[in-house]
Design a protein around this motif. Structure first.
Motif, PDB file in Angstrom:
ATOM      1  N   LEU A   1      47.249  50.919  79.496  1.00 39.31           N
ATOM      2  CA  LEU A   1      46.094  51.027  80.377  1.00 39.31           C
ATOM      3  C   LEU A   1      44.883  50.453  79.662  1.00 39.31           C
ATOM      4  O   LEU A   1      44.550  50.876  78.551  1.00 39.31           O
TER       5      LEU A   1
ATOM      6  N   LEU B   1      50.052  58.565  84.420  1.00 44.63           N
ATOM      7  CA  LEU B   1      50.991  57.523  84.022  1.00 44.63           C
ATOM      8  C   LEU B   1      52.021  58.063  83.048  1.00 44.63           C
ATOM      9  O   LEU B   1      53.200  57.695  83.114  1.00 44.63           O
TER      10      LEU B   1
ATOM     11  N   VAL C   1      44.042  59.139  84.984  1.00 45.24           N
ATOM     12  CA  VAL C   1      45.041  58.105  85.246  1.00 45.24           C
ATOM     13  C   VAL C   1      46.017  58.006  84.087  1.00 45.24           C
ATOM     14  O   VAL C   1      47.243  57.892  84.288  1.00 45.24           O
ATOM     15  N   ARG C   2      45.520  58.069  82.860  1.00 45.88           N
ATOM     16  CA  ARG C   2      46.411  58.038  81.688  1.00 45.88           C
ATOM     17  C   ARG C   2      47.400  59.204  81.733  1.00 45.88           C
ATOM     18  O   ARG C   2      48.589  59.033  81.453  1.00 45.88           O
TER      19      ARG C   2
ATOM     20  N   ALA D   1      46.853  56.672  90.032  1.00 42.25           N
ATOM     21  CA  ALA D   1      47.747  56.028  89.062  1.00 42.25           C
ATOM     22  C   ALA D   1      48.914  55.373  89.777  1.00 42.25           C
ATOM     23  O   ALA D   1      49.564  55.990  90.627  1.00 42.25           O
TER      24      ALA D   1
ATOM     25  N   THR E   1      52.550  53.482  89.170  1.00 39.23           N
ATOM     26  CA  THR E   1      53.602  53.283  88.182  1.00 39.23           C
ATOM     27  C   THR E   1      54.850  52.729  88.856  1.00 39.23           C
ATOM     28  O   THR E   1      55.378  53.349  89.790  1.00 39.23           O
TER      29      THR E   1
ATOM     30  N   GLU F   1      39.566  57.671  83.964  1.00 38.09           N
ATOM     31  CA  GLU F   1      40.493  57.013  83.043  1.00 38.09           C
ATOM     32  C   GLU F   1      41.440  58.025  82.403  1.00 38.09           C
ATOM     33  O   GLU F   1      42.654  57.782  82.299  1.00 38.09           O
TER      34      GLU F   1
ATOM     35  N   SER G   1      41.395  53.232  90.201  1.00 41.40           N
ATOM     36  CA  SER G   1      42.823  53.031  89.964  1.00 41.40           C
ATOM     37  C   SER G   1      43.095  52.052  88.831  1.00 41.40           C
ATOM     38  O   SER G   1      42.262  51.197  88.509  1.00 41.40           O
ATOM     39  N   ASN G   2      44.292  52.172  88.247  1.00 45.88           N
ATOM     40  CA  ASN G   2      44.790  51.126  87.350  1.00 45.88           C
ATOM     41  C   ASN G   2      45.312  49.964  88.195  1.00 45.88           C
ATOM     42  O   ASN G   2      45.433  50.077  89.419  1.00 45.88           O
TER      43      ASN G   2
END
Length: 256
Positions: free
Chosen positions: A153, A253, A249-250, A182, A184, A246, A71-72
């Motif tokens: 990120l 987001l 997740v990007r 992710a 937000t 990654e 996770s971020n």
């Protein structure tokens, strides 16, 4: 009226703690697996409800397979947000273990603490995580290694994903999943979150925690979107698996 509301919320949180914290301590001591993973989730849900944090969940959360959630990381609030959705544990930096209240609660959550100053720490933590994964648990890794300002990120680190490789060496484990996640923060006080609002939510760098907690206990409504990505079986390559997580997740987001 605001002060009365704050006191009322704190009293409610205190009552929840008086009930759930001793039960969790007892569950840890006696090994009550049925309640060991569920009680922290109930606590997080109560905390968010009391202080007006609404979680919008998208995607499918982890199932019964051993899973590392990648996770971020934006704020200390990420912990109760994620913890309210699924029975799981976290990887945390070792200094948190010594923090008043926060360290105690992290221990009750069965967090795995890592000392980044020690060279052998990653290998030791990977062994501890592998032991958890062998039992089919879900572990959350904040792969950026620290919190960010929420506007960007940071690159994901691959070192702790090695726990999946260690777990696969066990005869009883056929596969370990890596699942992107992710987080937000989308609305504050009913209005879309802008760059100006980020410092009120995000907790990063040398920012003091006290002002964040002061704003939080005021119960200002916050909306947060949590997006579960598609899990990927770990194929033995830490860098490839981390790059996949990654990228997912990007993408999530940007959509949120």
């Amino acid at each position: 009226m605001t002060k009365i509301a704050v006191v009322f919320r704190l009293l409610l949180l205190g009552l929840c703690s008086l009930v759930l914290v001793p039960l969790q301590m007892l569950a840890l001591r006696l090994g009550w697996s049925a309640t060991l993973h569920v009680l922290p989730m109930w606590f997080h849900r109560a905390l968010l409800k009391i202080f007006n944090v609404r979680v919008i969940e998208r995607g499918t959360p982890p199932g019964r397979a051993p899973t590392i959630v990648v996770s971020n990381h934006v704020s200390w609030l990420d912990i109760p947000v994620i913890g309210s959705l699924h029975p799981l544990s976290f990887i945390a930096k070792s200094e948190i273990e010594g923090w008043p209240v926060v360290g105690f609660m992290a221990t009750l959550q069965r967090s795995v603490f890592i000392d980044r100053q020690r060279r052998k720490a990653t290998a030791e933590v990977n062994d501890a995580l592998a032991h958890r994964l062998v039992k089919g648990e879900v572990i959350v890794l904040f792969a950026e290694g620290t919190t960010s300002d929420g506007n960007r990120l940071l690159p994901f680190r691959s070192s702790l994903v090695g726990a999946a490789q260690t777990a696969l060496m066990h005869d009883s484990v056929e596969r370990v999943l890596l699942q992107p996640l992710a987080i937000t923060y989308t609305r504050r006080h009913g209005m879309p979150v802008t760059r100006r609002d980020r410092p009120f939510i995000a907790w990063y760098g040398d920012m003091d925690l006290a002002p964040h907690l002061k704003l939080f206990i005021q119960g200002i409504p916050i909306d947060v979107v949590v997006t579960w990505g598609e899990p990927m079986p770990f194929n033995g390559s830490r860098k490839q698996a981390t790059a996949f997580a990654e990228a997912e997740v990007r993408r999530a987001l940007r959509v949120a």
